[in-house]
Design a protein around this motif. Structure first.
Motif, PDB file in Angstrom:
ATOM      1  N   VAL A  10      91.301  34.522  25.556  1.00  0.00           N
ATOM      2  CA  VAL A  10      92.046  34.133  26.752  1.00  0.00           C
ATOM      3  C   VAL A  10      92.601  35.392  27.400  1.00  0.00           C
ATOM      4  CG1 VAL A  10      94.056  32.869  27.627  1.00  0.00           C
ATOM      5  CG2 VAL A  10      92.682  31.893  25.781  1.00  0.00           C
ATOM      6  N   THR A  11      92.506  35.453  28.716  1.00  0.00           N
ATOM      7  CA  THR A  11      93.104  36.525  29.503  1.00  0.00           C
ATOM      8  C   THR A  11      94.158  35.907  30.414  1.00  0.00           C
ATOM      9  OG1 THR A  11      91.035  37.762  29.515  1.00  0.00           O
ATOM     10  CG2 THR A  11      92.655  38.358  31.179  1.00  0.00           C
ATOM     11  N   VAL A  12      95.336  36.526  30.452  1.00  0.00           N
ATOM     12  CA  VAL A  12      96.418  36.045  31.314  1.00  0.00           C
ATOM     13  C   VAL A  12      96.668  37.090  32.389  1.00  0.00           C
ATOM     14  CG1 VAL A  12      98.838  35.362  31.435  1.00  0.00           C
ATOM     15  CG2 VAL A  12      97.466  34.757  29.432  1.00  0.00           C
ATOM     16  N   SER A  13      96.527  36.682  33.649  1.00  0.00           N
ATOM     17  CA  SER A  13      96.820  37.554  34.782  1.00  0.00           C
ATOM     18  C   SER A  13      98.292  37.418  35.132  1.00  0.00           C
ATOM     19  CB  SER A  13      95.972  37.165  35.994  1.00  0.00           C
ATOM     20  OG  SER A  13      94.609  37.296  35.692  1.00  0.00           O
TER      21      SER A  13
ATOM     22  N   PRO B 207      95.718  49.888  26.998  1.00  0.00           N
ATOM     23  CA  PRO B 207      95.701  49.980  25.537  1.00  0.00           C
ATOM     24  C   PRO B 207      94.988  48.761  24.936  1.00  0.00           C
ATOM     25  CG  PRO B 207      97.888  49.378  26.298  1.00  0.00           C
ATOM     26  CD  PRO B 207      97.054  49.617  27.523  1.00  0.00           C
ATOM     27  N   ASP B 208      94.349  48.997  23.794  1.00  0.00           N
ATOM     28  CA  ASP B 208      93.590  47.954  23.125  1.00  0.00           C
ATOM     29  C   ASP B 208      93.705  48.172  21.615  1.00  0.00           C
ATOM     30  OD1 ASP B 208      91.231  45.851  23.677  1.00  0.00           O
ATOM     31  OD2 ASP B 208      90.711  47.049  21.919  1.00  0.00           O
TER      32      ASP B 208
ATOM     33  N   ILE C 134      93.742  38.277  24.539  1.00  0.00           N
ATOM     34  CA  ILE C 134      93.606  38.116  23.093  1.00  0.00           C
ATOM     35  C   ILE C 134      92.219  37.532  22.856  1.00  0.00           C
ATOM     36  CG2 ILE C 134      94.689  35.834  23.125  1.00  0.00           C
ATOM     37  CD1 ILE C 134      95.850  36.539  20.343  1.00  0.00           C
ATOM     38  N   GLY C 135      91.559  38.016  21.807  1.00  0.00           N
ATOM     39  CA  GLY C 135      90.214  37.525  21.556  1.00  0.00           C
ATOM     40  C   GLY C 135      89.802  37.672  20.105  1.00  0.00           C
ATOM     41  N   VAL C 136      88.715  36.999  19.781  1.00  0.00           N
ATOM     42  CA  VAL C 136      88.110  37.048  18.450  1.00  0.00           C
ATOM     43  C   VAL C 136      86.607  37.219  18.633  1.00  0.00           C
ATOM     44  CG1 VAL C 136      87.672  35.775  16.302  1.00  0.00           C
ATOM     45  CG2 VAL C 136      89.861  35.527  17.473  1.00  0.00           C
ATOM     46  N   THR C 137      86.022  38.092  17.815  1.00  0.00           N
ATOM     47  CA  THR C 137      84.579  38.320  17.830  1.00  0.00           C
ATOM     48  C   THR C 137      84.030  38.155  16.423  1.00  0.00           C
ATOM     49  OG1 THR C 137      84.722  39.917  19.642  1.00  0.00           O
ATOM     50  CG2 THR C 137      82.757  40.028  18.268  1.00  0.00           C
ATOM     51  N   VAL C 138      82.903  37.503  16.316  1.00  0.00           N
ATOM     52  CA  VAL C 138      82.139  37.471  15.077  1.00  0.00           C
ATOM     53  C   VAL C 138      80.811  38.143  15.394  1.00  0.00           C
ATOM     54  CG1 VAL C 138      81.032  36.052  13.315  1.00  0.00           C
ATOM     55  CG2 VAL C 138      83.196  35.326  14.319  1.00  0.00           C
ATOM     56  N   ALA C 139      80.504  39.218  14.661  1.00  0.00           N
ATOM     57  CA  ALA C 139      79.267  39.964  14.886  1.00  0.00           C
ATOM     58  C   ALA C 139      78.435  39.948  13.615  1.00  0.00           C
ATOM     59  CB  ALA C 139      79.585  41.396  15.284  1.00  0.00           C
TER      60      ALA C 139
ATOM     61  N   GLU D  67      91.390  40.992  18.536  1.00  0.00           N
ATOM     62  CA  GLU D  67      91.693  42.003  19.549  1.00  0.00           C
ATOM     63  C   GLU D  67      92.854  41.580  20.442  1.00  0.00           C
ATOM     64  OE1 GLU D  67      89.253  44.554  22.927  1.00  0.00           O
ATOM     65  OE2 GLU D  67      88.314  42.810  22.009  1.00  0.00           O
ATOM     66  N   LEU D  68      93.725  42.552  20.722  1.00  0.00           N
ATOM     67  CA  LEU D  68      94.803  42.411  21.704  1.00  0.00           C
ATOM     68  C   LEU D  68      94.634  43.531  22.725  1.00  0.00           C
ATOM     69  CD1 LEU D  68      97.919  41.873  19.405  1.00  0.00           C
ATOM     70  CD2 LEU D  68      96.839  40.167  20.876  1.00  0.00           C
ATOM     71  N   SER D  69      94.744  43.186  23.998  1.00  0.00           N
ATOM     72  CA  SER D  69      94.623  44.224  25.017  1.00  0.00           C
ATOM     73  C   SER D  69      95.615  43.953  26.149  1.00  0.00           C
ATOM     74  CB  SER D  69      93.195  44.294  25.575  1.00  0.00           C
ATOM     75  OG  SER D  69      92.889  43.126  26.291  1.00  0.00           O
TER      76      SER D  69
END
Length: 145
Positions: A57-60, A118-119, A73-78, A103-105
């Motif tokens: 999700v991205t919040v503007s 920042p990330d 905030i996000g989640v990745t499965v690779a 991930e938090l950015s």
């Protein structure tokens, strides 16, 4: 190849990206949340990551007075490719089957032409208990003229 000579391969891949605005009015309110889901596939003969799935999700305008900022905030499965993992193992550096990344950015617009981004990522290796988790912290600067 078997004699150690490089083999030329064609690299190709694809991804699908789905986004949906979760809150706020379309084209209206500066503060809005957008969800996303992305799946990607790459040639495992060339790339380390064969498949990946990301969601978040991205919040503007996450804070009052910061209408040009974005927080995410996000989640990745690779899933790493078998060939990559075999080469890594042969080199004495075993690779996991999958990586799970949180991930938090934050993108802060400092001026009309300057932003900092920042990330922070927490990477969990799955499929090889001998590997420790890792952190990746980056700071990107954007300048537009």
């Amino acid at each position: 190849d078997a004699s150690g000579d490089p083999v030329k391969r064609v690299d190709a891949g694809y991804y699908f990206l789905f986004e949906h605005q979760l809150t706020g009015e379309a084209g209206g309110s500066a503060r809005r949340a957008t969800g996303f889901l992305r799946y990607g596939h790459a040639n495992a003969s060339i790339n380390a990551v064969e498949h990946s799935l990301q969601t978040g999700v991205t919040v503007s305008a996450p804070f009052t007075g910061r209408s040009n900022d974005e927080a995410g905030i996000g989640v990745t499965v690779a899933k790493l490719g078998d060939k990559y993992r075999q080469v890594a193992t042969n080199a004495g550096d075993p690779a996991p089957v999958t990586e799970l990344i949180y991930e938090l950015s934050y993108r802060a617009a400092i001026t009309d032409w300057l932003a900092i981004h920042p990330d922070v990522q927490w990477i969990r290796y799955r499929g090889d208990a001998s590997l420790n988790d890792a952190w990746a912290v980056t700071l990107r600067m954007e300048a537009g003229f």
